[in-house]
Design an enzyme around this catalytic site. Structure first.
Site, mmCIF file in Angstrom:
data_model
loop_
_atom_site.group_PDB
_atom_site.id
_atom_site.type_symbol
_atom_site.label_atom_id
_atom_site.label_comp_id
_atom_site.label_asym_id
_atom_site.label_seq_id
_atom_site.Cartn_x
_atom_site.Cartn_y
_atom_site.Cartn_z
ATOM 1 N N GLU A 30 -10.276 -1.152 -2.207
ATOM 2 C CA GLU A 30 -9.466 -1.824 -3.239
ATOM 3 C C GLU A 30 -10.336 -2.320 -4.381
ATOM 4 O OE1 GLU A 30 -6.862 -0.779 -2.642
ATOM 5 O OE2 GLU A 30 -5.854 -1.403 -0.814
ATOM 6 N N TYR A 84 -2.159 0.559 8.912
ATOM 7 C CA TYR A 84 -1.339 -0.565 9.386
ATOM 8 C C TYR A 84 -0.481 -0.137 10.571
ATOM 9 C CZ TYR A 84 -2.845 -2.122 4.805
ATOM 10 O OH TYR A 84 -3.612 -2.429 3.725
ATOM 11 N N ASP A 116 0.807 -1.222 0.000
ATOM 12 C CA ASP A 116 0.000 0.000 0.000
ATOM 13 C C ASP A 116 0.840 1.272 0.000
ATOM 14 O OD1 ASP A 116 -2.737 -0.121 -0.405
ATOM 15 O OD2 ASP A 116 -3.129 -0.919 1.589
HETATM 16 ZN ZN ZN Z 1 -6.120 0.507 -3.834
HETATM 17 ZN ZN ZN Z 2 -4.721 0.125 -0.537
#
Ligand code: ZN
Ligand code: ZN
Length: 345
Positions: free
Chosen positions: A219, A125, A88
């Site tokens: 996503e 995260y 990411d």
């Molecule tokens: Zn994405």
């Molecule tokens: Zn992402």
């Protein structure tokens, strides 16, 4: 091969409606009611409608529960967060780079929105890890992308394709980067997502899984947007729409599926509740979906349906008509953020 040049910010001599997605002419003035590809408006609206921030998710229960997870679960948790962060972080940058070289201002705008969301995913995260574990372990998790052999092997082609586009931006390299972007958005995250949903269905780490479900939803919209832009860009550049390129895409999908399955066996082998064969089938099912979005055919006809039955409640309901699993259970999180205190600004 023609190198794509970075587009000027404003170029009043050129028309507002872009003449091409890449390598065209455009003034830089964006009128959403006068687009070369009018359906791009909807792509952006769908992405924008998914706004959330990590700090809104209450981690109180997760903080207590993390210590009670089995050792295998704790290890997988840290490894998978490490993987997700490895994907990411760069995804923020790739979205911005695609924006840099796009002529069409609507594509720039969509990519800016995607980049913003990727940046929040990456932040989430760190937010999760800082809630549940020590600084040492957080650091180790974020080191994985450059130290764990299995993970590095799994990511090798992504690294090559993304860096090739960064160093040598051409129509061909941007098309290839977009193929990998759809692989990331639609396939590479999904064994990781499955791990967290499996915890949630055993009433563990529901805060983290709620956040993962928000990322998952984003996503899916990103994958849709980027595959639509990819198809439009390919239609504008028919000389790249060759059998060789199609074969290249199928080859990347086969390779990615193999890598994802190796990775899932490596990281989920000891996890109770996840059947690794079902997981492999789920990865193939995801590959079929993404290939269809790119305008290609399924390569795993035996996986037209999602074979991982339990996960459907978590991932197959993200559309306009149904609420997702976590929303259905009447918001298991409460907003803890007091960022609405505008008086303090
Ligand atoms: Zn994405
Ligand atoms: Zn992402």
């Amino acid at each position: 091969m023609a190198t794509l040049t970075r587009v000027k910010v404003l170029n009043p001599a050129q028309p507002n409606k872009s003449t091409a997605i890449f390598g065209g002419e455009a003034s830089g003035i964006l009128n959403w009611n006068d687009l070369a590809h009018p359906h791009f408006y909807t792509l952006r609206q769908k992405i924008r409608s998914l706004f959330w921030t990590a700090n809104e998710v209450d981690m109180t229960q997760d903080v207590k529960q993390f210590a009670d997870l089995s050792k295998a679960e704790q290890e997988a948790f840290l490894k998978i967060i490490g993987l997700l962060a490895t994907l990411d972080g760069p995804q923020t940058v790739v979205a911005m780079k695609i924006a840099d070289f796009a002529t069409d201002p609507s594509v720039k705008s969509i990519m800016a929105t995607i980049a913003d969301q990727e940046s929040e995913h990456n932040h989430s995260y760190a937010y999760v890890l800082s809630s549940v574990t020590t600084l040492d372990k957080q650091m180790a998790s974020f080191e994985m992308g450059r130290t764990d052999e299995v993970l590095m092997k799994r990511n090798a082609r992504i690294v090559d394709i993304y860096n090739e586009f960064a160093e040598k931006p051409t129509i061909e390299t941007v098309l290839k980067a977009m193929v990998y972007t759809t692989l990331l958005e639609g396939l590479f995250f999904y064994s990781g997502f499955a791990f967290f949903y499996n915890l949630a269905r055993h009433q563990k780490m529901v805060g983290t899984s709620t956040m993962i479900s928000y990322i998952n939803r984003d996503e899916l919209q990103h994958g849709k947007a980027i595959s639509d832009i990819f198809r439009a860009a390919l239609a504008e550049n028919p000389e790249y729409n060759t059998e060789a390129f199609t074969e290249w895409i199928y080859d990347q999908f086969r390779h990615s599926v193999e890598q994802e399955i190796i990775w899932s066996r490596y990281v989920l082998g000891e996890i109770e509740g996840i059947d690794l064969d079902e997981m492999a089938g789920y990865v193939k099912y995801r590959a079929n979906k993404m290939l269809r979005m790119l305008g290609l055919s399924e390569i795993y006809p035996e996986f037209a349906e999602n074979p991982m039955k339990w996960i459907r409640a978590y991932v197959d309901n993200f559309d306009d008509t149904k609420t997702d699993f976590f929303e259905q259970t009447s918001r298991q999180y409460v907003k803890t953020s007091d960022l609405n205190g505008f008086d303090d600004l």
